[in-house]
Design an enzyme around this catalytic site. Structure first.
Site, PDB file in Angstrom:
ATOM      1  N   LYS A   1       2.034   0.323  -2.722  1.00 24.18           N
ATOM      2  CA  LYS A   1       0.772   0.384  -1.888  1.00 24.18           C
ATOM      3  C   LYS A   1      -0.029  -0.832  -2.039  1.00 24.18           C
ATOM      4  O   LYS A   1      -0.519  -1.270  -0.987  1.00 24.18           O
ATOM      5  CB  LYS A   1      -0.058   1.548  -2.013  1.00 24.18           C
ATOM      6  CG  LYS A   1       0.666   2.878  -1.566  1.00 24.18           C
ATOM      7  CD  LYS A   1       0.146   4.269  -2.237  1.00 24.18           C
ATOM      8  CE  LYS A   1       1.073   5.178  -1.930  1.00 24.18           C
ATOM      9  NZ  LYS A   1       0.809   6.673  -2.630  1.00 24.18           N
TER      10      LYS A   1
ATOM     11  N   GLN B   1      -3.588   8.811  -6.534  1.00 22.13           N
ATOM     12  CA  GLN B   1      -2.190   8.864  -6.733  1.00 22.13           C
ATOM     13  C   GLN B   1      -1.905  10.602  -7.506  1.00 22.13           C
ATOM     14  O   GLN B   1      -2.333  10.549  -8.470  1.00 22.13           O
ATOM     15  CB  GLN B   1      -1.477   7.855  -7.576  1.00 22.13           C
ATOM     16  CG  GLN B   1       0.081   7.783  -7.560  1.00 22.13           C
ATOM     17  CD  GLN B   1       0.578   7.650  -6.074  1.00 22.13           C
ATOM     18  OE1 GLN B   1       0.281   7.049  -5.535  1.00 22.13           O
ATOM     19  NE2 GLN B   1       1.648   8.561  -5.867  1.00 22.13           N
TER      20      GLN B   1
ATOM     21  N   ASP C   1      -5.023   9.850   3.069  1.00 21.39           N
ATOM     22  CA  ASP C   1      -3.922  10.482   2.807  1.00 21.39           C
ATOM     23  C   ASP C   1      -3.755  11.823   3.719  1.00 21.39           C
ATOM     24  O   ASP C   1      -2.855  12.301   3.809  1.00 21.39           O
ATOM     25  CB  ASP C   1      -3.865  11.087   1.361  1.00 21.39           C
ATOM     26  CG  ASP C   1      -2.849  10.264   0.428  1.00 21.39           C
ATOM     27  OD1 ASP C   1      -2.092   9.362   0.958  1.00 21.39           O
ATOM     28  OD2 ASP C   1      -3.241  10.105  -0.694  1.00 21.39           O
TER      29      ASP C   1
END
Ligand code: NAD
Length: 283
Positions: free
Chosen positions: A52, A96, A119
Site C-alpha cells: 500500500k 490493517q 477501506d
C-alpha cells in the site's frame, strides 16, 4: 479455453489515471495523504502494508506509516484514530486487519471518520452502498466491478452468483452487482445444493476462502468466473478459491491468482483516497 482477465494490466491503468489526477491536485497545493496503521508485526500484514505504501509513492500520494507494537491498547489506537480524524491534511485512514485479539476490530473500524474510511468498512459507508448513496466502497468488490467493465463484460440483466457473505467482500459485492442491474444470488456456508445454484451463473464470484474449491462442476459453460481467494499452497505457490485448470476449460473469462483480483484491491484504495481528497477540496 477461457480468456484471462488481466488484473495486473487493468490495475496499472487505474493507477496511471490516479497519478494524473493526483498531479493536478498537487498543482492546487493538495497532496493526497493516506495514514496506514499496523499493530504488531504479522508478516502477511507487513507485506500488504508495504504494498500500500509503495502504491501511494507510485501515484504521488503521501503515506504516513504508524507501526505500533503488538501490546498497543485499544484506547491508544482509538486516540490515534481520533487525532487523524481531526487532521485536515489526512484524507484516508486505514487500519490493517487482523488486529491483536485484545482490540475490537468493530470498535476501531467504526471510530474512523466515514469521510476518511477509504477501506469502505464503516457502517455508514456500507449503508450508503445499500441504499444507493455515494460513499466509499470496499476496495476488492469495487475492483471486481472495474475488472468486468474494463473487459467489456456487461452485468445488466445477468445472473450473478456470489459465494461468500463477508462484510468486506461478499455482501458489498452483491450490492454492487445489484446496483449494476444484475440478478444476484448470495451463497454461503449454509447454502444447500451449492453447485446447482452456481451452475446458473453468467457471472460467478468465488469469495469463500477455500483453496481450489470451485471446480468445473460448479460452473456453467461460458460463464465469467472471478476468483477472490488467496491461498499459499504447495511449494509456497499462490492459488485461489477456484480450481483454475478445470474451470478455465469451461468458462469464457477467468481471473488468475495471482494477477487477477489482488492487484485491483490496492488500485481501488488509491481511487478511494483520491475521491476523499476531492471531497475535502469541495469542503
Ligand atoms: P470470510 O472467511 O470472511 O468469508 C467467507 C465466506 O464464505 C463466508 O460468508 C462463508 O459463509 C462462505 N463459505 C465458507 N465456506 C463455504 C462453502 N463451503 N460453501 C459456500 N460458502 C462458504 O472471507 P473473506 O474475507 O470474504 O475472504 C474470502 C477469500 O478472499 C479469502 O481467501 C481471502 O483471503 C480472499 N480475499 C482476497 C482479497 C484480495 O484482495 N484479492 C481481499 C479480501 C479477501
Amino acid at each position: 479455453m477461457a480468456e484471462i482477465i488481466d488484473g495486473k494490466k487493468i490495475s496499472a491503468q487505474i493507477k496511471e489515471e490516479v497519478k494524473e489526477e493526483a498531479a493536478k491536485l498537487k498543482k492546487d497545493g493538495i497532496t493526497v495523504t493516506l495514514a496506514v496503521i499496523q499493530v504488531g508485526q504479522d508478516p502477511a500484514s507487513s507485506v500488504y502494508v508495504g504494498n500500500k505504501k509503495k502504491a501511494c509513492e507510485y501515484v504521488g500520494f503521501r503515506s504516513l506509516a504508524y507501526e505500533l507494537p503488538q501490546e498497543t491498547s485499544q484506547e491508544e489506537l482509538l486516540n490515534l484514530i481520533g487525532d487523524l480524524n481531526g487532521r485536515a491534511d489526512v484524507n484516508g485512514i486505514l487500519v490493517q486487519l487482523p488486529l491483536p485479539g485484545h482490540i475490537s476490530e468493530e470498535k476501531v473500524i467504526q471510530a474512523i471518520s466515514p469521510d476518511k474510511d477509504v477501506d469502505g468498512f464503516h457502517v455508514q459507508n456500507a449503508g450508503r452502498l445499500t441504499v444507493g448513496m455515494e460513499g466509499f466502497v470496499s476496495c476488492t468488490p469495487a475492483g471486481i466491478i472495474e475488472l468486468l467493465k474494463r473487459t467489456g463484460i456487461g452485468i445488466c440483466g445477468k445472473e450473478c452468483v456470489v459465494i461468500g457473505r463477508s462484510n468486506i467482500v461478499g455482501k458489498p459485492m452483491a450490492a454492487l452487482l445489484l446496483r449494476e442491474n444484475g440478478t444476484v444470488t448470495v451463497c454461503h456456508s449454509r447454502t444447500k445444493n451449492l453447485a446447482e445454484i452456481t451452475a446458473r451463473a453468467d457471472i460467478l464470484v468465488a469469495a469463500l476462502g477455500k483453496p481450489k474449491f470451485v471446480t468445473a462442476k460448479y460452473v456453467k459453460e461460458g460463464a465469467v468466473v472471478i476468483d477472490v481467494g488467496i491461498h499459499r499452497g504447495e511449494n509456497n505457490k499462490l492459488c485461489g478459491d477456484v480450481d483454475f485448470d478445470s474451470v478455465a476449460e469451461k468458462a469464457s473469462y477467468i481471473t488468475p491468482v495471482p494477477g487477477g483480483v489482488g492487484p485491483m484491491t490496492i488500485a481501488m484504495l488509491m481511487v478511494n483516497c483520491l475521491q476523499s481528497a476531492k471531497m475535502g477540496k469541495k469542503g
